[in-house]
Structures are given as structure tokens and as C-alpha cells.
Design a protein around this motif. Sequence first.
Motif, PDB file in Angstrom:
ATOM      1  N   ASP A 141      71.522 -65.269   1.714  1.00 35.78           N
ATOM      2  CA  ASP A 141      71.820 -66.380   0.736  1.00 35.78           C
ATOM      3  C   ASP A 141      72.635 -67.710   1.867  1.00 35.78           C
ATOM      4  OD1 ASP A 141      71.148 -65.110  -1.446  1.00 35.78           O
ATOM      5  OD2 ASP A 141      73.252 -64.611  -2.037  1.00 35.78           O
ATOM      6  N   TYR A 142      73.315 -67.103   2.772  1.00 38.88           N
ATOM      7  CA  TYR A 142      73.793 -67.856   3.771  1.00 38.88           C
ATOM      8  C   TYR A 142      72.600 -68.854   4.422  1.00 38.88           C
ATOM      9  CZ  TYR A 142      75.877 -69.801   8.279  1.00 38.88           C
ATOM     10  OH  TYR A 142      75.975 -70.557   9.062  1.00 38.88           O
ATOM     11  N   LEU A 143      71.579 -67.959   4.858  1.00 37.12           N
ATOM     12  CA  LEU A 143      70.730 -68.635   5.636  1.00 37.12           C
ATOM     13  C   LEU A 143      69.760 -69.526   4.852  1.00 37.12           C
ATOM     14  CD1 LEU A 143      69.435 -65.537   7.569  1.00 37.12           C
ATOM     15  CD2 LEU A 143      70.767 -67.720   8.490  1.00 37.12           C
ATOM     16  N   ASP A 144      69.455 -69.101   3.664  1.00 34.76           N
ATOM     17  CA  ASP A 144      68.801 -70.073   2.492  1.00 34.76           C
ATOM     18  C   ASP A 144      69.582 -71.465   2.330  1.00 34.76           C
ATOM     19  OD1 ASP A 144      66.675 -68.177   2.554  1.00 34.76           O
ATOM     20  OD2 ASP A 144      67.448 -67.457   0.704  1.00 34.76           O
ATOM     21  N   ASN A 145      70.740 -71.108   2.141  1.00 37.75           N
ATOM     22  CA  ASN A 145      71.595 -72.364   1.517  1.00 37.75           C
ATOM     23  C   ASN A 145      71.765 -73.355   3.029  1.00 37.75           C
ATOM     24  OD1 ASN A 145      72.432 -71.428  -0.925  1.00 37.75           O
ATOM     25  ND2 ASN A 145      74.283 -70.544  -0.223  1.00 37.75           N
ATOM     26  N   PHE A 146      71.974 -72.871   4.005  1.00 48.94           N
ATOM     27  CA  PHE A 146      71.819 -73.841   5.386  1.00 48.94           C
ATOM     28  C   PHE A 146      70.574 -74.507   5.602  1.00 48.94           C
ATOM     29  CE2 PHE A 146      71.787 -74.613   9.699  1.00 48.94           C
ATOM     30  CZ  PHE A 146      73.051 -75.245  10.075  1.00 48.94           C
ATOM     31  N   SER A 147      69.597 -73.640   5.497  1.00 46.44           N
ATOM     32  CA  SER A 147      68.220 -74.271   5.654  1.00 46.44           C
ATOM     33  C   SER A 147      68.245 -75.427   4.622  1.00 46.44           C
ATOM     34  CB  SER A 147      67.064 -73.071   5.505  1.00 46.44           C
ATOM     35  OG  SER A 147      65.727 -73.684   5.684  1.00 46.44           O
ATOM     36  N   ASN A 148      68.258 -75.136   3.227  1.00 47.56           N
ATOM     37  CA  ASN A 148      68.070 -76.165   2.293  1.00 47.56           C
ATOM     38  C   ASN A 148      69.096 -77.228   2.481  1.00 47.56           C
ATOM     39  OD1 ASN A 148      66.510 -74.479   1.054  1.00 47.56           O
ATOM     40  ND2 ASN A 148      67.835 -73.500  -0.334  1.00 47.56           N
ATOM     41  N   LEU A 149      70.327 -77.332   2.740  1.00 42.84           N
ATOM     42  CA  LEU A 149      70.998 -78.229   2.973  1.00 42.84           C
ATOM     43  C   LEU A 149      70.828 -79.117   4.294  1.00 42.84           C
ATOM     44  CD1 LEU A 149      74.439 -76.797   2.237  1.00 42.84           C
ATOM     45  CD2 LEU A 149      73.283 -78.472   0.900  1.00 42.84           C
ATOM     46  N   TYR A 150      70.254 -78.401   5.453  1.00 45.82           N
ATOM     47  CA  TYR A 150      69.812 -78.997   6.741  1.00 45.82           C
ATOM     48  C   TYR A 150      68.641 -79.969   6.392  1.00 45.82           C
ATOM     49  CZ  TYR A 150      69.174 -79.788  11.654  1.00 45.82           C
ATOM     50  OH  TYR A 150      69.186 -80.400  12.868  1.00 45.82           O
ATOM     51  N   GLN A 151      67.632 -79.135   5.780  1.00 46.63           N
ATOM     52  CA  GLN A 151      66.377 -80.108   5.563  1.00 46.63           C
ATOM     53  C   GLN A 151      66.653 -81.274   4.547  1.00 46.63           C
ATOM     54  OE1 GLN A 151      63.803 -76.762   4.075  1.00 46.63           O
ATOM     55  NE2 GLN A 151      63.189 -76.387   6.217  1.00 46.63           N
ATOM     56  N   GLU A 152      67.695 -80.989   3.655  1.00 46.55           N
ATOM     57  CA  GLU A 152      67.977 -82.210   2.814  1.00 46.55           C
ATOM     58  C   GLU A 152      68.689 -83.376   3.128  1.00 46.55           C
ATOM     59  OE1 GLU A 152      71.362 -82.721  -0.988  1.00 46.55           O
ATOM     60  OE2 GLU A 152      70.108 -80.784  -0.673  1.00 46.55           O
ATOM     61  N   ARG A 153      69.428 -83.017   4.342  1.00 45.00           N
ATOM     62  CA  ARG A 153      70.378 -83.956   4.900  1.00 45.00           C
ATOM     63  C   ARG A 153      70.073 -84.445   6.035  1.00 45.00           C
ATOM     64  NH1 ARG A 153      76.506 -81.391   3.183  1.00 45.00           N
ATOM     65  NH2 ARG A 153      75.846 -81.148   0.955  1.00 45.00           N
ATOM     66  N   MET A 154      69.437 -83.818   6.968  1.00 45.18           N
ATOM     67  CA  MET A 154      69.343 -84.248   8.326  1.00 45.18           C
ATOM     68  C   MET A 154      68.071 -84.787   8.568  1.00 45.18           C
ATOM     69  SD  MET A 154      72.220 -83.341   9.279  1.00 45.18           S
ATOM     70  CE  MET A 154      73.695 -82.154   8.874  1.00 45.18           C
ATOM     71  N   GLU A 155      67.962 -85.759   9.499  1.00 46.33           N
ATOM     72  CA  GLU A 155      66.817 -86.384   9.878  1.00 46.33           C
ATOM     73  C   GLU A 155      65.442 -85.511  10.449  1.00 46.33           C
ATOM     74  OE1 GLU A 155      64.705 -89.726   9.538  1.00 46.33           O
ATOM     75  OE2 GLU A 155      66.916 -90.205   9.658  1.00 46.33           O
ATOM     76  N   ALA A 156      65.796 -84.667  11.048  1.00 43.90           N
ATOM     77  CA  ALA A 156      64.664 -83.924  11.692  1.00 43.90           C
ATOM     78  C   ALA A 156      64.815 -82.347  10.851  1.00 43.90           C
ATOM     79  CB  ALA A 156      65.123 -83.512  13.132  1.00 43.90           C
ATOM     80  N   GLY A 157      65.287 -82.598   9.458  1.00 43.51           N
ATOM     81  CA  GLY A 157      65.203 -81.159   8.593  1.00 43.51           C
ATOM     82  C   GLY A 157      63.747 -80.750   8.374  1.00 43.51           C
ATOM     83  N   GLU A 158      63.103 -81.645   7.979  1.00 42.03           N
ATOM     84  CA  GLU A 158      61.576 -81.187   7.564  1.00 42.03           C
ATOM     85  C   GLU A 158      60.862 -80.648   8.878  1.00 42.03           C
ATOM     86  OE1 GLU A 158      60.024 -84.260   4.862  1.00 42.03           O
ATOM     87  OE2 GLU A 158      61.667 -83.860   3.755  1.00 42.03           O
ATOM     88  N   GLN A 159      61.041 -81.247   9.783  1.00 42.35           N
ATOM     89  CA  GLN A 159      60.191 -80.947  10.987  1.00 42.35           C
ATOM     90  C   GLN A 159      60.886 -79.533  11.872  1.00 42.35           C
ATOM     91  OE1 GLN A 159      61.271 -84.435  10.829  1.00 42.35           O
ATOM     92  NE2 GLN A 159      59.418 -84.283   9.528  1.00 42.35           N
ATOM     93  N   THR A 160      62.106 -79.157  11.217  1.00 43.93           N
ATOM     94  CA  THR A 160      62.603 -78.012  12.189  1.00 43.93           C
ATOM     95  C   THR A 160      62.185 -76.513  11.519  1.00 43.93           C
ATOM     96  OG1 THR A 160      64.505 -79.553  12.418  1.00 43.93           O
ATOM     97  CG2 THR A 160      64.719 -76.999  12.756  1.00 43.93           C
ATOM     98  N   SER A 161      61.655 -75.900  12.388  1.00 42.87           N
ATOM     99  CA  SER A 161      61.320 -74.464  12.032  1.00 42.87           C
ATOM    100  C   SER A 161      62.330 -73.891  11.374  1.00 42.87           C
ATOM    101  CB  SER A 161      60.594 -73.901  13.232  1.00 42.87           C
ATOM    102  OG  SER A 161      61.740 -73.231  14.076  1.00 42.87           O
ATOM    103  N   THR A 162      61.961 -72.834  10.498  1.00 35.61           N
ATOM    104  CA  THR A 162      62.808 -71.818   9.830  1.00 35.61           C
ATOM    105  C   THR A 162      63.321 -71.128  10.713  1.00 35.61           C
ATOM    106  OG1 THR A 162      61.354 -71.859   7.682  1.00 35.61           O
ATOM    107  CG2 THR A 162      62.933 -70.236   8.018  1.00 35.61           C
ATOM    108  N   GLN A 163      62.744 -70.589  11.558  1.00 30.58           N
ATOM    109  CA  GLN A 163      63.322 -69.915  12.837  1.00 30.58           C
ATOM    110  C   GLN A 163      64.429 -70.317  13.607  1.00 30.58           C
ATOM    111  OE1 GLN A 163      62.573 -66.210  13.111  1.00 30.58           O
ATOM    112  NE2 GLN A 163      64.705 -66.707  14.491  1.00 30.58           N
ATOM    113  N   ASN A 164      64.344 -71.534  13.971  1.00 24.74           N
ATOM    114  CA  ASN A 164      65.327 -72.368  14.424  1.00 24.74           C
ATOM    115  C   ASN A 164      66.452 -72.938  13.571  1.00 24.74           C
ATOM    116  OD1 ASN A 164      64.094 -72.444  17.086  1.00 24.74           O
ATOM    117  ND2 ASN A 164      63.192 -74.306  16.797  1.00 24.74           N
ATOM    118  N   LEU A 165      66.129 -73.031  12.534  1.00 25.11           N
ATOM    119  CA  LEU A 165      67.126 -73.193  11.533  1.00 25.11           C
ATOM    120  C   LEU A 165      68.273 -71.917  11.452  1.00 25.11           C
ATOM    121  CD1 LEU A 165      65.765 -75.563   8.559  1.00 25.11           C
ATOM    122  CD2 LEU A 165      67.429 -76.099  10.381  1.00 25.11           C
TER     123      LEU A 165
END
Length: 201
Positions: A141-165
Motif C-alpha cells: 500500500d505504501y509503495l502504491d500510494n507513494f508512486s501515485n502521489l509522485y506521478q501526480e505531483r512531480m514534473e518527472a513523475g510520468e517518466q520515472t520507472s516504477t522500480q526507481n520510485l
Amino acid sequence: MPPTVRTPVQQHQQTDWDQLALGAQPDPQQLDDIKAQLDLVLLALESLAGIGSEAMLQAAEQLNLSHIVADRVALWRLRQSSPLRKGQGRKRLDVEEARSLVLIICYLAAEHQELVRRGVALLEQMAEQGKEPHRTALLGDYLDNFSNLYQERMEAGEQTSTQNLSNLALKLLIDLFFYSAPQGVRRLWMTLLDRAAPKPH
């Protein structure tokens, strides 16, 4: 007369602020790194414990920091000053605001210390068993939440791989373990001054 008993919050106010000393004024690049790192640590707290702006503002009030972090708009502007954010504003984080966010982060991390410890213990257990962390409910749950929030809010979110997140999220979880401890304030402050914010690629 019996000695005055200080509350934990009063101890925070009297001792923690004194630990946030500066040898020299941070340069603009260092302030950018500080802004980015503070926002990422708050993102990790949000993702793990479901902490929102209301809890952050309550912590500011408890710590007598409402004159610096007065309301949701002020908090949003502080966080939006991170260079990693989408549509970052022109707000410049000053040292007093950085100190305030350090105190708020460590206060909240200490409040949720049991959850943070459980997350780190699970991470160690999964590593020992050679299993992926996301296979546990808490870390998944933590990893999913973090990934979703990062992709939603950060400039490079959509270009960042799931593994790196995931790697960034787990590193921040371990950091929170140390920030939730009694010397967490000083540890976080020294981290901010000594290293650049982690930026996934």
C-alpha cells in the motif's frame, strides 16, 4: 518547590530549534535540494500514514509554528517551492521555514513511530527471505500510494520507472525510521545540509 515538568512539545520547542544551527547560509542550489528533500519526506509520511495537510497544520500549531505555517495555502506554497514539483511556484523557502518543516516532519514521524518501525521491520524480513517488499500489505500500500502521489505531483513523475520510485520510497521509509527517533531533528537537519535531494531517473 517541585521542578517544573515540561511536556514533550515544550521540549521540542526549547531544544530542537537550537539544534538547527547553520555554519553558513545555504546557497541557492543547496536551498533547492533542501526544498526537494523536505517535500519528499512529507510525501513518504503521507503515503505511509495517510497524513494530510490538516495533520501537518495541527503539528505546526502544537509546535507553536502557526505564524510560519499558518494555513493550507501557506503549506501548499512551501511544498510547491520544491524544484521537483509540477508547476512549481516562485515561492522561495527561507531557512526559518525549512527549520519549521523539519520540526513538523520529526513530530509527525515520532507520532507514527510504531507504523514506521513496522514498515522497516517488514522490509528487513522480506530482504532476508528474498521476497519483494510489495508482497506485504503495509509495504504494498505504501509503495502504491507513494508512486501515485509522485506521478501526480512531480514534473518527472510520468517518466520515472516504477522500480526507481519503489527504491526512492523504501529509502525514505528507512530515513523516517531515523527521523522518528529522539535525535531525529538533528539527523534530518544534518542530512539536508550534507547531501543533495534524491532524484530518481
